[in-house]
Scaffold this active site. Structure first.
Site, short mmCIF file in Angstrom:
data_model
loop_
_atom_site.label_atom_id
_atom_site.label_comp_id
_atom_site.label_asym_id
_atom_site.label_seq_id
_atom_site.Cartn_x
_atom_site.Cartn_y
_atom_site.Cartn_z
N GLY A 138 40.12 25.94 11.13
CA GLY A 138 41.36 25.49 10.50
C GLY A 138 41.20 25.48 8.99
O GLY A 138 40.08 25.34 8.49
N GLN A 189 43.14 23.41 0.21
CA GLN A 189 41.72 23.80 0.16
C GLN A 189 41.50 25.11 -0.60
O GLN A 189 40.38 25.43 -0.98
CB GLN A 189 41.15 23.94 1.58
CG GLN A 189 41.07 22.62 2.33
CD GLN A 189 40.49 22.81 3.71
OE1 GLN A 189 41.21 23.14 4.65
NE2 GLN A 189 39.17 22.65 3.83
N CYS A 229 34.25 20.21 7.85
CA CYS A 229 35.36 20.67 7.00
C CYS A 229 34.82 21.75 6.07
O CYS A 229 33.72 21.60 5.53
CB CYS A 229 35.90 19.49 6.20
SG CYS A 229 37.26 19.93 5.12
N LEU A 230 35.59 22.82 5.89
CA LEU A 230 35.12 23.90 5.02
C LEU A 230 34.99 23.44 3.56
O LEU A 230 34.27 24.06 2.79
CB LEU A 230 36.05 25.12 5.12
CG LEU A 230 36.06 25.81 6.50
CD1 LEU A 230 37.07 26.95 6.52
CD2 LEU A 230 34.67 26.32 6.87
N HIS A 267 43.45 16.97 11.70
CA HIS A 267 42.58 17.10 10.53
C HIS A 267 43.27 17.91 9.43
O HIS A 267 43.24 17.53 8.26
CB HIS A 267 41.27 17.79 10.99
CG HIS A 267 40.30 18.14 9.91
ND1 HIS A 267 39.00 17.67 9.90
CD2 HIS A 267 40.41 18.95 8.83
CE1 HIS A 267 38.37 18.16 8.84
NE2 HIS A 267 39.20 18.95 8.18
N GLU A 268 43.93 19.02 9.82
CA GLU A 268 44.58 19.88 8.83
C GLU A 268 45.81 19.22 8.23
O GLU A 268 46.06 19.34 7.03
CB GLU A 268 44.93 21.24 9.43
CG GLU A 268 43.74 22.05 9.97
CD GLU A 268 42.57 22.16 9.00
OE1 GLU A 268 42.79 22.16 7.77
OE2 GLU A 268 41.43 22.23 9.47
N HIS A 287 44.89 16.95 5.50
CA HIS A 287 44.66 17.64 4.22
C HIS A 287 45.95 17.71 3.40
O HIS A 287 45.91 17.61 2.17
CB HIS A 287 44.17 19.08 4.46
CG HIS A 287 42.70 19.21 4.62
ND1 HIS A 287 41.80 18.87 3.63
CD2 HIS A 287 41.94 19.70 5.65
CE1 HIS A 287 40.56 19.12 4.05
NE2 HIS A 287 40.62 19.63 5.27
NI NI Z 1 39.03 20.21 6.52
#
Ligand code: NI
Length: 173
Positions: free
Chosen positions: A46, A51, A95-96, A137-138, A141
């Site tokens: 995701g 991000q 998380c990226l 989670h997304e 963000h």
């Molecule tokens: Ni994340």
């Protein structure tokens, strides 16, 4: 399509609420394509627009894990949780924007999410398992919230310090 650089925590852009999408433009379609490519390349399941430094309410995800199963790239504009189940489940999240750090987070096992598709239509779907965790989670963000915000302050500070160190190292490289 191109891979865009992913912003690493801590960064003010990851702490800000993103703006709703009002028009489905070519730029927005390009952003969605680039985000999917960036996510698959990472690899991740995701990615949210903040991000990659774009403060719009757009997320992409694909939680298909089986090698043999067809990929399911999803693009969600203005996603919102319209229903949460009472049951909770715990997943080890990553998380990226917080590379190589993982921690258990408890969230509702099932959620229903409504969003605008790139087709201009409103979609509604009930997610469970990994998909449910991922979509929550997304969406977080888009509201300037990271999974480490669910952790105890000490653990959160430890991870943040590691990320500051990582960023210093990358800047020098
Ligand atoms: Ni994340």
């Amino acid at each position: 399509m191109s891979i865009r650089p992913i912003i690493i925590h801590p960064d003010p852009r990851l702490k800000k609420a993103a703006d709703p999408v009002t028009d489905i433009t070519d730029d927005l379609r390009r952003l969605a394509d680039d985000m999917l490519e960036t996510m698959y390349d990472a690899p991740g399941i995701g990615l949210a627009a903040p991000q990659v430094g774009q403060m719009v309410r757009l997320i992409v995800m694909d939680c298909v894990k089986d090698e043999g199963e067809a990929p399911r790239p999803m693009v969600l504009l203005n996603p919102r949780v319209t229903w949460s189940g009472e049951e909770c489940s715990t997943y080890e999240e990553g998380c990226l924007s917080i590379p190589e750090q993982f921690a258990e987070v408890e969230r509702p096992s099932q959620v229903e999410v409504a969003w605008l598709g790139l087709d201009g239509q409103t979609h509604t779907e009930r997610f469970d398992g990994l998909w449910s965790t991922c979509v929550q989670h997304e969406i977080d963000h888009l509201n300037g919230k990271l999974f480490i915000d669910y952790l105890k302050p000490l653990k959160r500070q430890m991870i943040t310090r590691k990320m500051q160190k990582l960023k210093r190292e990358r800047a020098r490289a």
